[in-house]
Design a protein around this motif. Structure first.
Motif, PDB file in Angstrom:
ATOM      1  N   GLN A   5     -29.165  -1.045  19.119  1.00 42.42           N
ATOM      2  CA  GLN A   5     -30.613  -2.160  20.396  1.00 42.42           C
ATOM      3  C   GLN A   5     -31.736  -1.308  20.040  1.00 42.42           C
ATOM      4  O   GLN A   5     -32.648  -1.456  20.344  1.00 42.42           O
ATOM      5  N   ALA A   6     -31.319  -0.214  20.659  1.00 39.01           N
ATOM      6  CA  ALA A   6     -32.571   0.107  21.979  1.00 39.01           C
ATOM      7  C   ALA A   6     -32.018   2.064  21.454  1.00 39.01           C
ATOM      8  O   ALA A   6     -31.191   2.294  21.421  1.00 39.01           O
ATOM      9  N   TYR A   7     -33.097   2.352  21.179  1.00 38.51           N
ATOM     10  CA  TYR A   7     -33.063   4.161  19.924  1.00 38.51           C
ATOM     11  C   TYR A   7     -33.365   4.480  22.163  1.00 38.51           C
ATOM     12  O   TYR A   7     -34.298   4.107  22.283  1.00 38.51           O
ATOM     13  N   ARG A   8     -33.083   5.564  21.554  1.00 31.59           N
ATOM     14  CA  ARG A   8     -33.746   6.314  22.889  1.00 31.59           C
ATOM     15  C   ARG A   8     -34.506   7.718  22.470  1.00 31.59           C
ATOM     16  O   ARG A   8     -34.506   8.393  21.744  1.00 31.59           O
ATOM     17  N   ILE A   9     -35.791   7.931  23.360  1.00 28.95           N
ATOM     18  CA  ILE A   9     -36.581   9.029  22.914  1.00 28.95           C
ATOM     19  C   ILE A   9     -36.923   9.407  24.261  1.00 28.95           C
ATOM     20  O   ILE A   9     -37.114   9.051  24.964  1.00 28.95           O
ATOM     21  N   ALA A  10     -36.645  11.045  24.190  1.00 23.48           N
ATOM     22  CA  ALA A  10     -36.784  12.099  25.585  1.00 23.48           C
ATOM     23  C   ALA A  10     -37.993  12.576  25.319  1.00 23.48           C
ATOM     24  O   ALA A  10     -38.839  12.937  23.402  1.00 23.48           O
ATOM     25  N   LEU A  11     -38.564  12.758  26.358  1.00 30.80           N
ATOM     26  CA  LEU A  11     -39.916  13.521  26.356  1.00 30.80           C
ATOM     27  C   LEU A  11     -39.792  14.391  26.781  1.00 30.80           C
ATOM     28  O   LEU A  11     -39.055  14.763  27.967  1.00 30.80           O
ATOM     29  N   ARG A  56     -35.729   2.975  24.395  1.00 28.79           N
ATOM     30  CA  ARG A  56     -36.117   3.206  25.744  1.00 28.79           C
ATOM     31  C   ARG A  56     -36.228   5.074  25.683  1.00 28.79           C
ATOM     32  O   ARG A  56     -35.677   5.888  25.287  1.00 28.79           O
ATOM     33  N   LEU A  57     -37.471   4.894  26.499  1.00 31.45           N
ATOM     34  CA  LEU A  57     -38.220   6.282  26.854  1.00 31.45           C
ATOM     35  C   LEU A  57     -37.223   6.967  27.885  1.00 31.45           C
ATOM     36  O   LEU A  57     -37.818   6.643  28.925  1.00 31.45           O
ATOM     37  N   ILE A  58     -36.989   8.109  27.543  1.00 30.29           N
ATOM     38  CA  ILE A  58     -36.516   9.457  29.041  1.00 30.29           C
ATOM     39  C   ILE A  58     -37.194  10.807  29.507  1.00 30.29           C
ATOM     40  O   ILE A  58     -37.915  11.300  28.313  1.00 30.29           O
TER      41      ILE A  58
END
Length: 248
Positions: A5-11, A56-58
């Motif tokens: 449903q939501a992909y996690r993208i780390a910065l 979802r950006l972290i």
């Protein structure tokens, strides 16, 4: 990658590379802040939607390395290696590439799902600095995108690249970093033993490198995570057996 449903993208990035500026520009008001579990280090998460997907950006703590010399480094390292985000964006300052690339190389040893973002290209242009992103892409083996977070330049290319990466349309082949002869010889001895312990759960070569560095905190964290996984698997088996008995 599996559909979710939501992909996690780390910065990830050094301090003052514009990482949080990019995070804020992409997520706008759709974000919240707090602390990492058990840490005093603040964390920020936000949502961005592109095409038919939600991301979802972290925003990881700004660090110069991932060697767990500080709480910030430990938090950033643990998230990438243990939480396994779908994509990690490594934000680099176009005016200080040589210094910033150190972190990018460390991340590439941990995960291949990386997009390198060359930020502050407007400042680089003022200083007469030209960045050849095509050459960097060939050298690193992952997508490289030039951008200006504060002016929202390069956002559409970045989001499209993330979209293609999570759909598996981009083939990433990070170029392996080769160390000196002595280090490589020790890695050949240690890596097979590490692989026996962790299997494919974690990158064995990277863990072997950290063992050579004497990173005892990593060993404790791996042990804790593996015990937690065993407990979850055991609880799942117990629950399944209980359900079968109740339905008997």
């Amino acid at each position: 990658m599996a559909t979710k449903q939501a992909y996690r993208i780390a910065l990830a990035g050094n301090p003052n590379t514009g990482k949080s500026t990019l995070f804020n520009a992409l997520t706008g008001l759709k974000q919240h802040t707090g602390n990492w579990a058990g840490k005093t280090v603040s964390m920020a998460e936000g949502i961005v939607r592109h095409k038919d997907k939600e991301y979802r950006l972290i925003d990881l703590p700004g660090t110069y390395s991932l060697f767990s010399n500080s709480t910030d480094e430990e938090v950033a390292r643990n998230y990438i290696i243990f939480e396994k985000p779908d994509v990690t964006l490594v934000i680099l300052d176009a005016t200080s590439l040589e210094r910033n690339l150190n972190l990018a190389l460390q991340v590439l040893e941990m995960t291949p799902n990386v997009i390198v973002c060359i930020n502050l290209i407007d400042e680089a242009k003022k200083r007469g600095i030209v960045v050849n992103e095509g050459l960097l892409m060939r050298e690193l083996g992952v997508p490289v995108i030039k951008m200006s977070a504060r002016n929202k330049i390069g956002f559409s290319i970045l989001l499209d690249t993330i979209d293609r990466m999570v759909k598996g349309e981009i083939s990433v082949r990070p170029v392996p970093f080769i160390y000196n002869e002595e280090t490589e010889r020790k890695l050949e001895q240690i890596e097979p033993e590490v692989r026996k312990l962790v299997g494919d759960e974690f990158p064995a070569r990277w863990i072997a490198l950290r063992l050579l560095d004497g990173d005892t905190s990593l060993l404790r964290e791996i042990e804790k995570r593996m015990l937690q996984k065993e407990d979850k698997e055991w609880n799942s088996i117990e629950a399944s057996q209980t359900n079968r008995l109740e339905n008997f």
